[in-house]
Structures are given as C-alpha cells and as structure tokens.
Design a protein around this motif. Structure first.
Motif, mmCIF file in Angstrom:
data_model
loop_
_atom_site.group_PDB
_atom_site.id
_atom_site.type_symbol
_atom_site.label_atom_id
_atom_site.label_comp_id
_atom_site.label_asym_id
_atom_site.label_seq_id
_atom_site.Cartn_x
_atom_site.Cartn_y
_atom_site.Cartn_z
ATOM 1 N N ALA A 141 0.837 -1.201 0.000
ATOM 2 C CA ALA A 141 0.000 0.000 0.000
ATOM 3 C C ALA A 141 0.873 1.253 0.000
ATOM 4 O O ALA A 141 0.490 2.286 -0.543
ATOM 5 N N PHE A 142 2.058 1.161 0.591
ATOM 6 C CA PHE A 142 2.988 2.312 0.553
ATOM 7 C C PHE A 142 3.191 2.778 -0.891
ATOM 8 O O PHE A 142 3.072 3.969 -1.197
ATOM 9 N N ILE B 245 -0.042 4.254 -2.410
ATOM 10 C CA ILE B 245 -0.373 5.607 -1.930
ATOM 11 C C ILE B 245 0.549 6.625 -2.607
ATOM 12 O O ILE B 245 0.109 7.680 -3.080
ATOM 13 N N TRP C 2 -3.239 6.345 10.503
ATOM 14 C CA TRP C 2 -1.933 5.712 10.293
ATOM 15 C C TRP C 2 -0.817 6.762 10.341
ATOM 16 O O TRP C 2 -0.944 7.831 9.750
ATOM 17 N N ASN D 233 -9.779 5.619 5.519
ATOM 18 C CA ASN D 233 -9.187 4.311 5.819
ATOM 19 C C ASN D 233 -10.211 3.488 6.613
ATOM 20 O O ASN D 233 -10.503 3.800 7.751
ATOM 21 N N ASN E 68 -7.034 1.811 10.901
ATOM 22 C CA ASN E 68 -5.901 1.750 11.818
ATOM 23 C C ASN E 68 -5.787 3.133 12.464
ATOM 24 O O ASN E 68 -5.682 4.110 11.726
ATOM 25 N N ASP F 204 -7.948 3.989 1.436
ATOM 26 C CA ASP F 204 -6.821 3.155 1.852
ATOM 27 C C ASP F 204 -7.415 1.897 2.507
ATOM 28 O O ASP F 204 -7.916 1.964 3.620
ATOM 29 N N TYR G 64 -6.839 -3.315 5.053
ATOM 30 C CA TYR G 64 -7.451 -4.252 6.019
ATOM 31 C C TYR G 64 -8.834 -4.701 5.546
ATOM 32 O O TYR G 64 -9.617 -5.222 6.338
ATOM 33 N N SER H 205 -3.017 -3.622 0.137
ATOM 34 C CA SER H 205 -1.765 -4.345 0.372
ATOM 35 C C SER H 205 -2.096 -5.788 0.731
ATOM 36 O O SER H 205 -3.079 -6.047 1.431
ATOM 37 N N GLY I 12 0.014 -7.403 2.493
ATOM 38 C CA GLY I 12 0.801 -7.607 3.700
ATOM 39 C C GLY I 12 -0.030 -7.927 4.930
ATOM 40 O O GLY I 12 0.408 -8.672 5.807
ATOM 41 N N LYS I 13 -1.254 -7.390 4.984
ATOM 42 C CA LYS I 13 -2.070 -7.548 6.192
ATOM 43 C C LYS I 13 -2.790 -8.887 6.189
ATOM 44 O O LYS I 13 -2.686 -9.650 7.136
ATOM 45 N N ARG J 71 6.441 -7.653 -0.258
ATOM 46 C CA ARG J 71 5.790 -6.412 -0.672
ATOM 47 C C ARG J 71 4.941 -6.580 -1.929
ATOM 48 O O ARG J 71 5.466 -6.693 -3.039
ATOM 49 N N TYR K 62 -6.053 -4.576 15.304
ATOM 50 C CA TYR K 62 -5.645 -3.692 16.390
ATOM 51 C C TYR K 62 -6.768 -3.503 17.396
ATOM 52 O O TYR K 62 -7.946 -3.582 17.047
HETATM 53 N N1 PLP Z 1 -2.297 2.055 5.269
HETATM 54 C C1 PLP Z 1 -2.511 1.712 6.544
HETATM 55 C C2 PLP Z 1 -3.725 2.236 7.228
HETATM 56 C C3 PLP Z 1 -1.606 0.887 7.228
HETATM 57 O O1 PLP Z 1 -1.840 0.570 8.509
HETATM 58 C C4 PLP Z 1 -0.463 0.426 6.545
HETATM 59 C C5 PLP Z 1 0.542 -0.400 7.240
HETATM 60 O O2 PLP Z 1 0.589 -0.482 8.436
HETATM 61 C C6 PLP Z 1 -0.288 0.785 5.209
HETATM 62 C C7 PLP Z 1 -1.216 1.606 4.600
HETATM 63 C C8 PLP Z 1 0.910 0.299 4.430
HETATM 64 O O3 PLP Z 1 0.783 -1.055 4.151
HETATM 65 P P1 PLP Z 1 2.027 -1.873 3.538
HETATM 66 O O4 PLP Z 1 3.152 -1.765 4.534
HETATM 67 O O5 PLP Z 1 1.549 -3.268 3.445
HETATM 68 O O6 PLP Z 1 2.384 -1.238 2.264
#
Ligand code: PLP
Length: 392
Positions: free
Chosen positions: A101-102, A105, A126, A171, A175, A209, A212, A237, A239-240, A248, A329
C-alpha cells in the motif's frame, strides 16, 4: 546545507515512529518480551503462503526474473476479486501492481497532486500519512474523527477543506481504531465532496486506503466509498491479510466510475508515474503468486478469539476500549489518561504496547492482536496489575 526542507518536515513527522521502533527493537532482543506493537507476524507463515510463493520461485522462462510491470494474471485476478467484493465493474488495466500500500499511496499522490496541495487525513490515523505527504511536498490537513466513537466527522472534514484541497484520504477498516464505516457514511461524504469540489471549482479526489479490507469480525459488511464517489482511487496491500508485510505486494485501483476520459488519462499515467517516483517494478514472484494468494488469509476465528480475550479482560478491568470491527488492532484509552506513562509502566514489566502519541492521541494506546494467544495469556496478569495501579 543538509537535507531539504521537505525532507526535514518528513523526518520530523516520522521521528516519533522511528524512535519508538528503535526502542521496541532493543526490547525485542529480550526473549521474554511480550510484543504487541507493530502488526508483524509472531508465528511461522500462514498455511498456503509459502507454497504459493515457492511454486513461483523456480524460473519457467529466461525472463522470469526480468523487470516486471503489472502482470496481467495478477491484474485479472484482482479486478475479478474487486468486482465480487465491491460490486463494481473493475477493469484489469485499471489495476497498477505496487510494492504494498505504501507504493500505491505514493503512486496515487504522484498522479493527483501538485506541490503545495493540501491532503486531508483522519486523526487518529496511520502514522505514515503525514511523513509521506511531506516527502511529496504536500500539506497534510488533519480532520479529527469523532472523539468517542471514532466515526468519520463530516463537519471536521468540511472544515479541513480549502481551495487548495486535492485529496481526502479515508481508511476503513481503520488503523488504529478498528472501525469499519457503513455505506451511509460514504454517501454523506460523497455529497460533501461533490459540494466542496463545485464550490472551489476544483475536483477533490478520494483515496480509499483499504489494506485491512478483508480483516473484519462478526460478519461486519464492507462498503467502499468507490461505490458512491466516482473520483475514487483504492489502494490495497497483501501484507495484512497474509500477515507477511515484508513480502511487498499491493495495488492501486482506479474506480470504474471515474468518467472515461479522465480514467484514460490516469490509466496511461500509471506506469510512467510508477517509474518516475521509483516504484515502477513491483516484485515479480509475488505477482506470479497473486492468483494463488487470493485464497490465503489470516485466521479470522483465532484473531477474533484473541480480540475477545484481551477486550474482555481489559474492559472488565474498567479500561475504555473501542471494540474493533476490523483490522488486527485494539484501541483504548489509557487508565489515568496518559498513554505514554501507561505504556512505559507496561514496558517495565516486559509488555510492549504502542502509545497513542504515534497517532496524535496521547491519552490512548494501541495493541496489535498479531501477538499469539500464549503471549496474551502471559501478559494478562502484568497488564491487569498495571491497570489496577493506574486506577487506584
Ligand atoms: N495504510 C494503513 C492504514 C496501514 O496501517 C499500513 C501499514 O501499516 C499501510 C497503509 C501500508 O501497508 P504496507 O506496509 O503493506 O504497504
């Protein structure tokens, strides 16, 4: 001399996070540390994850490990998944594969903004939005969420919007609060953004975003603002849901409701802009694995059990908590009202929570439920003792 002004602003905005990270790293060297800080895995990889990746490691062609842009199979899988999940006709070519997601974004900001534009962000939210915006020469404007419920506060968003606003970031599941917003919230936000765009003669875009999106409890439904506000980009992403943030992979998706002419311009810019900002080539193997990864997920039953165990114990001890509807969380108000003092007292007992200062809410704390049940059970006596101390 030295780093640029925008680099200084970005660094200052992230300093609190990196300082905390360094502290936690040091504490993590203690094998008895009970770590509830970042959303990292604390057990071996999920069933299916390693196999899906391993199946793609052995080269099938000489260019297996060549530079890869967005892989067609990954784009098709994702577009089909989005069609089912969101009920919108996503096209594969409107999906840009990214490094998490980084990357997505960053790509969205590069596509939509000019230096000095304002971007509205939720608070608490975040902790990387602000540094990322500063690094892109943008101006973060905080829109506080409703004080107790952490609902989206449309009045606060309206107040944050100015003629310089270009993007509003939302979001959900959120988070750090774990809130999942209903479709009715998005309809109200869409009306607000339509009115504000018309008033200022400038289109305000929405960046949803959604990393999750698939992590929700108790059958809570997911609604995306993309369904009601056409000028929406979605970032995601893997990743979650895979609980493997170090692998990545993510994407940026253009809403199919963006008027065709504008969508064509954006679509053509996806790859060049990816190159321009240095995120042009997402990981090859993770992309090949994407179709198989669709069916791999964090264990939601176990996650709900961990949420309930911790929520029950803390709420029972009188701690004010937001019951998470999604994410991994748990967000609460520190007994005594000082998140830093509460987290420091816990750290002395080897239990590591994240203070709300990282989310601009110093009276709160965040717990990552990616810790194991065993860790939770070991932490509970210490935790309850510290809570009792603050409430005495
Ligand atoms: N957006 C939110 C709300 C997040 O909590 C995170 C990661 O913690 C990200 C984006 C980025 O996700 P990633 O590290 O999987 O790219």
């Amino acid at each position: 001399m030295g780093i640029s002004a925008r680099a200084s602003r970005a660094k200052a905005a992230v300093d609190v996070v990196t300082a905390f990270f360094a502290k936690v790293q040091a504490a993590a060297d203690d094998p008895d540390a009970l770590d509830f800080t970042f959303g990292n895995p604390h057990e071996f990889a999920l069933p299916g994850l390693v196999e899906a990746i391993r199946n793609q490691v052995e080269p099938r062609t000489v260019d297996w490990y060549a530079y890869r842009t967005s892989e067609a199979d990954a784009q098709q899988t994702i577009a089909a998944g989005l069609r089912t999940e969101l009920g919108l006709p996503f096209a594969p070519e409107d999906i840009a594969m990214t490094q998490g997601a980084f990357g997505a974004i960053s790509l969205a900001l590069a596509l939509l903004t000019d230096a000095g534009d304002e971007v509205v962000i939720p608070v608490p939210g975040w902790f990387c939005y602000e540094p990322m915006l500063y690094a892109a020469d943008l101006v973060p404007v905080r829109a506080p969420l409703a004080a107790d419920t952490f609902d989206l506060d449309l009045g606060a968003i309206a107040a944050a919007i100015t003629p310089r606003t270009r993007v509003v970031i939302v979001n959900s599941p959120a988070n750090p609060t774990g809130r999942v917003y209903p479709a009715s919230t998005w309809r109200e936000l869409a009306d607000l953004l339509e009115r504000a765009s018309a008033e200022h003669g400038r289109r305000i875009w929405l960046l949803s975003d959604e990393p999750y999106r698939r992590i929700r409890f108790d059958g809570v439904e997911f609604a995306s603002p993309a369904a009601v506000y056409p000028w929406t980009l979605i970032d995601y992403s893997y990743g979650k849901v895979l609980l493997a943030p170090g692998q990545r992979l993510g994407y940026l998706a253009l809403s199919p409701l963006i008027p065709a002419e504008e969508r064509d311009v954006l679509r053509e810019a996806l790859f060049p802009l990816g190159l321009a900002i240095g995120w042009g080539f997402p990981d090859a193997v993770m992309q090949y694995a994407a179709p198989a990864l669709e069916s791999v997920s964090i264990d939601m039953v176990e996650l709900a059990r961990k949420r309930d165990r911790l929520f029950g114990a803390l709420a029972g001890a009188g701690v004010e908590l937001t019951r998470p509807e999604g994410t991994f969380y748990l967000w609460g108000r520190a007994p005594g009202g000082d998140g830093q003092a509460f987290c420091e007292a816990l750290a002395e007992r080897g239990v590591h929570f994240m203070p709300g200062t990282l989310f601009d809410r110093p009276e709160h704390f965040r717990v990552s439920l990616t810790a194991t049940m065993q860790t939770i059970d070991r932490a509970l006596p210490e935790l309850l003792d510290v809570v009792a101390g603050f409430r005495a």
